[in-house]
Design a protein around this motif. Structure first.
Motif, PDB file in Angstrom:
ATOM      1  N   ALA A 169       0.503  -1.132   0.167  1.00  0.00           N
ATOM      2  CA  ALA A 169       0.168  -0.111  -0.145  1.00  0.00           C
ATOM      3  C   ALA A 169       0.738   1.581   0.280  1.00  0.00           C
ATOM      4  O   ALA A 169       0.300   2.267  -0.658  1.00  0.00           O
ATOM      5  N   ALA A 170       1.822   1.047   0.741  1.00  0.00           N
ATOM      6  CA  ALA A 170       3.174   2.508   1.209  1.00  0.00           C
ATOM      7  C   ALA A 170       3.515   2.469  -0.311  1.00  0.00           C
ATOM      8  O   ALA A 170       3.761   4.025  -0.629  1.00  0.00           O
ATOM      9  N   GLY A 171       3.813   1.729  -1.205  1.00  0.00           N
ATOM     10  CA  GLY A 171       4.832   1.940  -2.594  1.00  0.00           C
ATOM     11  C   GLY A 171       3.345   1.869  -3.572  1.00  0.00           C
ATOM     12  O   GLY A 171       4.073   2.875  -4.443  1.00  0.00           O
ATOM     13  N   ALA A 172       2.521   1.274  -3.824  1.00  0.00           N
ATOM     14  CA  ALA A 172       1.147   2.125  -4.543  1.00  0.00           C
ATOM     15  C   ALA A 172       1.069   3.448  -4.469  1.00  0.00           C
ATOM     16  O   ALA A 172       0.682   4.270  -5.466  1.00  0.00           O
ATOM     17  N   LEU A 173       1.139   3.616  -2.759  1.00  0.00           N
ATOM     18  CA  LEU A 173       0.227   5.319  -2.740  1.00  0.00           C
ATOM     19  C   LEU A 173       1.349   6.521  -3.488  1.00  0.00           C
ATOM     20  O   LEU A 173       1.029   7.686  -3.322  1.00  0.00           O
ATOM     21  N   ASN A 174       2.359   6.283  -2.897  1.00  0.00           N
ATOM     22  CA  ASN A 174       2.882   7.086  -2.975  1.00  0.00           C
ATOM     23  C   ASN A 174       4.293   7.035  -4.610  1.00  0.00           C
ATOM     24  O   ASN A 174       3.953   8.220  -5.356  1.00  0.00           O
ATOM     25  N   THR A 175       3.668   5.828  -5.158  1.00  0.00           N
ATOM     26  CA  THR A 175       4.163   5.759  -6.880  1.00  0.00           C
ATOM     27  C   THR A 175       2.701   7.162  -7.587  1.00  0.00           C
ATOM     28  O   THR A 175       2.682   7.619  -7.841  1.00  0.00           O
ATOM     29  N   SER A 176       1.442   6.389  -7.181  1.00  0.00           N
ATOM     30  CA  SER A 176       0.797   6.714  -7.229  1.00  0.00           C
ATOM     31  C   SER A 176       0.283   8.396  -7.445  1.00  0.00           C
ATOM     32  O   SER A 176      -0.350   9.067  -8.341  1.00  0.00           O
ATOM     33  N   LEU A 177       1.022   8.811  -6.220  1.00  0.00           N
ATOM     34  CA  LEU A 177       0.302  10.225  -6.024  1.00  0.00           C
ATOM     35  C   LEU A 177       1.379  11.074  -5.802  1.00  0.00           C
ATOM     36  O   LEU A 177       1.479  12.426  -6.066  1.00  0.00           O
ATOM     37  N   ARG A 178       2.720  10.730  -6.580  1.00  0.00           N
ATOM     38  CA  ARG A 178       3.953  11.293  -6.523  1.00  0.00           C
ATOM     39  C   ARG A 178       4.364  12.046  -5.352  1.00  0.00           C
ATOM     40  O   ARG A 178       4.610  13.377  -5.490  1.00  0.00           O
ATOM     41  N   THR A 179       4.323  10.593  -3.881  1.00  0.00           N
ATOM     42  CA  THR A 179       4.624  12.141  -3.432  1.00  0.00           C
ATOM     43  C   THR A 179       5.839  10.275  -2.053  1.00  0.00           C
ATOM     44  O   THR A 179       5.683   9.777  -2.581  1.00  0.00           O
ATOM     45  N   LYS A 180       6.222  11.382  -1.089  1.00  0.00           N
ATOM     46  CA  LYS A 180       6.935  10.226  -0.042  1.00  0.00           C
ATOM     47  C   LYS A 180       6.164  10.300   1.257  1.00  0.00           C
ATOM     48  O   LYS A 180       7.193   9.509   2.140  1.00  0.00           O
ATOM     49  N   VAL A 181       5.185  10.579   1.326  1.00  0.00           N
ATOM     50  CA  VAL A 181       4.338  10.526   2.285  1.00  0.00           C
ATOM     51  C   VAL A 181       4.390   9.244   3.157  1.00  0.00           C
ATOM     52  O   VAL A 181       4.004   9.244   4.558  1.00  0.00           O
ATOM     53  N   PHE A 182       3.979   7.887   2.688  1.00  0.00           N
ATOM     54  CA  PHE A 182       3.533   7.089   3.092  1.00  0.00           C
ATOM     55  C   PHE A 182       4.947   6.257   3.565  1.00  0.00           C
ATOM     56  O   PHE A 182       5.714   5.878   2.531  1.00  0.00           O
ATOM     57  N   SER A 183       5.036   5.274   4.176  1.00  0.00           N
ATOM     58  CA  SER A 183       5.796   4.510   4.886  1.00  0.00           C
ATOM     59  C   SER A 183       5.463   3.128   5.210  1.00  0.00           C
ATOM     60  O   SER A 183       4.605   2.877   5.371  1.00  0.00           O
ATOM     61  N   THR A 184       6.057   2.134   5.003  1.00  0.00           N
ATOM     62  CA  THR A 184       6.173   0.137   5.297  1.00  0.00           C
ATOM     63  C   THR A 184       5.799   0.510   7.252  1.00  0.00           C
ATOM     64  O   THR A 184       6.787   1.753   7.675  1.00  0.00           O
ATOM     65  N   GLY A 185       4.707   0.224   7.373  1.00  0.00           N
ATOM     66  CA  GLY A 185       4.471  -0.140   8.986  1.00  0.00           C
ATOM     67  C   GLY A 185       4.092   0.957   9.455  1.00  0.00           C
ATOM     68  O   GLY A 185       3.788   1.046  10.777  1.00  0.00           O
ATOM     69  N   LEU A 186       3.633   2.190   8.718  1.00  0.00           N
ATOM     70  CA  LEU A 186       3.212   3.592   9.374  1.00  0.00           C
ATOM     71  C   LEU A 186       1.708   3.135   9.918  1.00  0.00           C
ATOM     72  O   LEU A 186       1.170   2.996   9.745  1.00  0.00           O
ATOM     73  N   THR A 187       2.307   3.787  11.686  1.00  0.00           N
ATOM     74  CA  THR A 187       0.479   3.177  11.805  1.00  0.00           C
ATOM     75  C   THR A 187      -0.832   4.114  11.273  1.00  0.00           C
ATOM     76  O   THR A 187      -0.162   5.661  12.324  1.00  0.00           O
ATOM     77  N   VAL A 188      -1.011   4.070  11.098  1.00  0.00           N
ATOM     78  CA  VAL A 188      -2.820   5.179  10.802  1.00  0.00           C
ATOM     79  C   VAL A 188      -3.173   5.362  11.010  1.00  0.00           C
ATOM     80  O   VAL A 188      -3.985   6.502  11.652  1.00  0.00           O
ATOM     81  N   GLY A 189      -4.131   4.603  12.176  1.00  0.00           N
ATOM     82  CA  GLY A 189      -4.841   4.760  13.107  1.00  0.00           C
ATOM     83  C   GLY A 189      -5.424   3.149  13.780  1.00  0.00           C
ATOM     84  O   GLY A 189      -4.828   2.038  13.935  1.00  0.00           O
ATOM     85  N   THR A 190      -6.889   3.435  13.898  1.00  0.00           N
ATOM     86  CA  THR A 190      -7.110   3.002  14.892  1.00  0.00           C
ATOM     87  C   THR A 190      -8.173   1.778  13.658  1.00  0.00           C
ATOM     88  O   THR A 190      -9.130   2.748  13.609  1.00  0.00           O
ATOM     89  N   ALA A 191      -9.245   0.611  14.513  1.00  0.00           N
ATOM     90  CA  ALA A 191     -10.355   0.453  13.760  1.00  0.00           C
ATOM     91  C   ALA A 191     -12.026  -0.211  14.508  1.00  0.00           C
ATOM     92  O   ALA A 191     -10.671  -0.905  15.886  1.00  0.00           O
ATOM     93  N   ASP A 192     -12.339   0.344  14.774  1.00  0.00           N
ATOM     94  CA  ASP A 192     -13.204  -0.797  15.580  1.00  0.00           C
ATOM     95  C   ASP A 192     -14.606  -1.035  15.197  1.00  0.00           C
ATOM     96  O   ASP A 192     -15.034  -0.757  14.366  1.00  0.00           O
TER      97      ASP A 192
END
Length: 197
Positions: A169-192
């Motif tokens: 997901a990190a790779g796809a997001l960075n490539t598609s959006l042309r950004t470097k903000v996403f990284s593997t293992g990034l804690t995005v949040g929580t789910a209930d």
């Protein structure tokens, strides 16, 4: 995450299966009829995304809302559960949803949407369908060591499940959006999640 970390939470869900009335001809499987799952983005992540021009947009029938975590405002997305099943032998199962999450880079107009999320308890991950394709990708790894599970006769409530961004997901997001903000293992949040049977 190891399977050993997954077993306690799924075992608790399995206890519900044993206590609940039979929902099908298979005694060790309970079929999910509905419910909802809410994803709360960590405030620091929401701030980081917006400061880098990345706007997360909840797509229908998901519902966006604002909430606070530790006194800090952030985004919450709630998705309807559309089906799935939980099993006791082997431990696992899937919880399916409708709706999605679209990430847009406001600086260049590029975007990527993943939708129709599936929580896969067997593999401890959440997958999503890339909009406009038939490709399903792992979006988050599920960390259930922090989860709290409450059981009822016809539903389960698993809260505070930590979501960590996968390498794919990190790779796809960075490539598609042309950004470097996403990284593997990034804690995005929580789910209930609150599936009903």
């Amino acid at each position: 995450m190891t399977r050993n970390a997954l077993v306690p939470a799924v075992s608790a869900l399995a206890a519900l299966v044993i206590a609940a009335p039979a929902a099908s001809a298979t005694p060790h499987t309970v079929h999910i009829r509905g419910g909802h799952t809410a994803v709360t983005v960590a405030p620091a992540i929401a701030t980081a995304l917006l400061s880098n021009g990345i706007a997360p947009i909840v797509t229908r029938p998901g519902k966006p809302s604002l909430t606070t975590v530790g006194g800090q405002p952030t985004l919450k997305a709630t998705y309807p559960v559309t089906g799935g099943s939980l099993t006791t032998s082997p431990l696992g199962g899937k919880i399916r949803h409708s709706g999605g999450l679209k990430f847009t880079n406001v600086f260049n107009g590029r975007s990527l949407e993943v939708k129709n999320f599936t929580i896969d308890l067997t593999k401890a991950r959440l997958t999503g369908l890339v909009a406009g394709t038939k490709t399903r990708v792992p979006v988050f790894k599920l960390d259930l060591t922090t989860a709290h599970v409450h059981l009822g006769n016809h539903k389960a409530d698993a809260s505070n499940v930590t979501l960590k961004l996968t390498k794919e997901a990190a790779g796809a997001l960075n490539t598609s959006l042309r950004t470097k903000v996403f990284s593997t293992g990034l804690t995005v949040g929580t789910a209930d999640t609150q599936p009903t049977f």
